[in-house]
Scaffold this active site. Sequence first.
Site, PDB file in Angstrom:
ATOM      1  N   ASN A 235     -64.386   3.171 -39.929  1.00  0.00           N
ATOM      2  CA  ASN A 235     -63.251   3.862 -39.315  1.00  0.00           C
ATOM      3  C   ASN A 235     -63.771   4.677 -38.136  1.00  0.00           C
ATOM      4  OD1 ASN A 235     -61.024   5.437 -38.628  1.00  0.00           O
ATOM      5  ND2 ASN A 235     -60.428   5.818 -40.741  1.00  0.00           N
TER       6      ASN A 235
ATOM      7  N   ARG B  10     -61.134  -0.696 -39.247  1.00  0.00           N
ATOM      8  CA  ARG B  10     -59.818  -0.190 -38.862  1.00  0.00           C
ATOM      9  C   ARG B  10     -59.671  -0.329 -37.358  1.00  0.00           C
ATOM     10  NH1 ARG B  10     -58.018   5.781 -37.617  1.00  0.00           N
ATOM     11  NH2 ARG B  10     -55.779   5.480 -37.394  1.00  0.00           N
TER      12      ARG B  10
ATOM     13  N   HIS C 193     -50.365   4.343 -37.891  1.00  0.00           N
ATOM     14  CA  HIS C 193     -50.667   4.857 -39.234  1.00  0.00           C
ATOM     15  C   HIS C 193     -50.273   3.851 -40.327  1.00  0.00           C
ATOM     16  CE1 HIS C 193     -50.217   9.161 -37.452  1.00  0.00           C
ATOM     17  NE2 HIS C 193     -51.497   8.842 -37.516  1.00  0.00           N
TER      18      HIS C 193
ATOM     19  N   ARG D  74     -50.122  16.654 -29.865  1.00  0.00           N
ATOM     20  CA  ARG D  74     -49.227  15.704 -29.202  1.00  0.00           C
ATOM     21  C   ARG D  74     -47.789  16.203 -29.268  1.00  0.00           C
ATOM     22  NH1 ARG D  74     -51.287  10.251 -32.061  1.00  0.00           N
ATOM     23  NH2 ARG D  74     -53.010  11.482 -32.853  1.00  0.00           N
TER      24      ARG D  74
ATOM     25  N   GLU E  81     -56.847   5.184 -46.673  1.00  0.00           N
ATOM     26  CA  GLU E  81     -56.893   3.992 -45.842  1.00  0.00           C
ATOM     27  C   GLU E  81     -58.079   3.115 -46.212  1.00  0.00           C
ATOM     28  OE1 GLU E  81     -56.511   7.100 -44.609  1.00  0.00           O
ATOM     29  OE2 GLU E  81     -55.222   7.109 -42.822  1.00  0.00           O
TER      30      GLU E  81
END
Length: 373
Positions: free
Chosen positions: A12, A63, A152, A216, A359
């Site tokens: 990742n 990923r 996501h 963000r 994940e």
Amino acid sequence: MARVDTHVLVVNAGSSSLKLRVLSPDDEVTAGADLPAPRGAADSADIRKAIESFGRVDAVGHRVVHGGTLYAAPVLIDAEVRRGIESLTDLAPLHQPKSLAALDAVSAVLPGAPAVACFDTAFHATIGDAAATYALPAEWRARWTLRRYGFHGLSHAYASRRVAELLGAPPDAPDGLRVVTCHLGAGASLAAVLSGRSADTTMGFTPLEGLVMATRSGTVDPGLVLWLEDHAGTPSAELGEALEYRSGLAGLAGTSDMREVLSRAAAGDPRAVLGRDVYLHRLRASIGAMAAAMDGLDAIVFTGGVGENSAEIRIRAAAGLGFLGVRVDESRNAENGADDYDIGADGTRVRAFVIAAREDKQIAGEVRSVLAR
């Protein structure tokens, strides 16, 4: 997902670190390392040293943030797939190069191990045209594939599958189950998951759309951005940098750390109160929109750093969702248990859960599924 006797190295590549985890066939983490990657790529010697210390590795799962319209499922990586991933760099300029750098570095250490690309956008490939299409000129959409991709996806896929397990639904066919998964971290998004498939999500063409996040902006009026460019003379590069890194909680409250926002808000700091309340307003409104996309709601899931660790955000979010049937038990919610757990009040129709973001388990499962074909 099909299982084979495979030890999977999950790779990742993040903004400032490279996370490596080895998962056994039972999804136990047997080894791992977090390597610094200050310029988007970890040192190749550090990667080699870490992997050589891990012991058995049979396959690798990477990923990858963006699969565009090329990849709607995990895929075994070869030279053609690598070129395909690289061709999508314009859609994810901050993320795709880091994934490619990690892919090349790990492949150099494990040249014989099959490697599988697992895409954050793939879970949302099932979103229908009504949810995915922007109301833009047809020639634009045809030329540039301008659509909502969502992100996501690996987290949303795992969280929705895990809550189906906790509710006793069939793992591969949770027919009719309506779940809103809330991935709340530095980046944040929701997904409407109907019968195990994504029906809608809050992020769009880029990860800027949707919820208020740590730095963000989330959704803003595009006319506002055009006004800043045309009337205030703000260069596009500055606009992009501000929306990505100086907005969200950082812009509202002066800090991107939700813990600090809540602490300051409790002390009466007006900027922190505004940041908290704007965050929650957008969150509750978006949960309602996700429920509407499925004609109702059976369960809501909180995951990610904020979703898992902030009892205050969970209870405040649920406080505005009573019309959907969501009600959280305050004592259960305050426990912050180590395992996945139910925080719903007794007798409520809609179940509420906290699920640890894994994940790595989702990626390992996708790797085994590809290899078992």
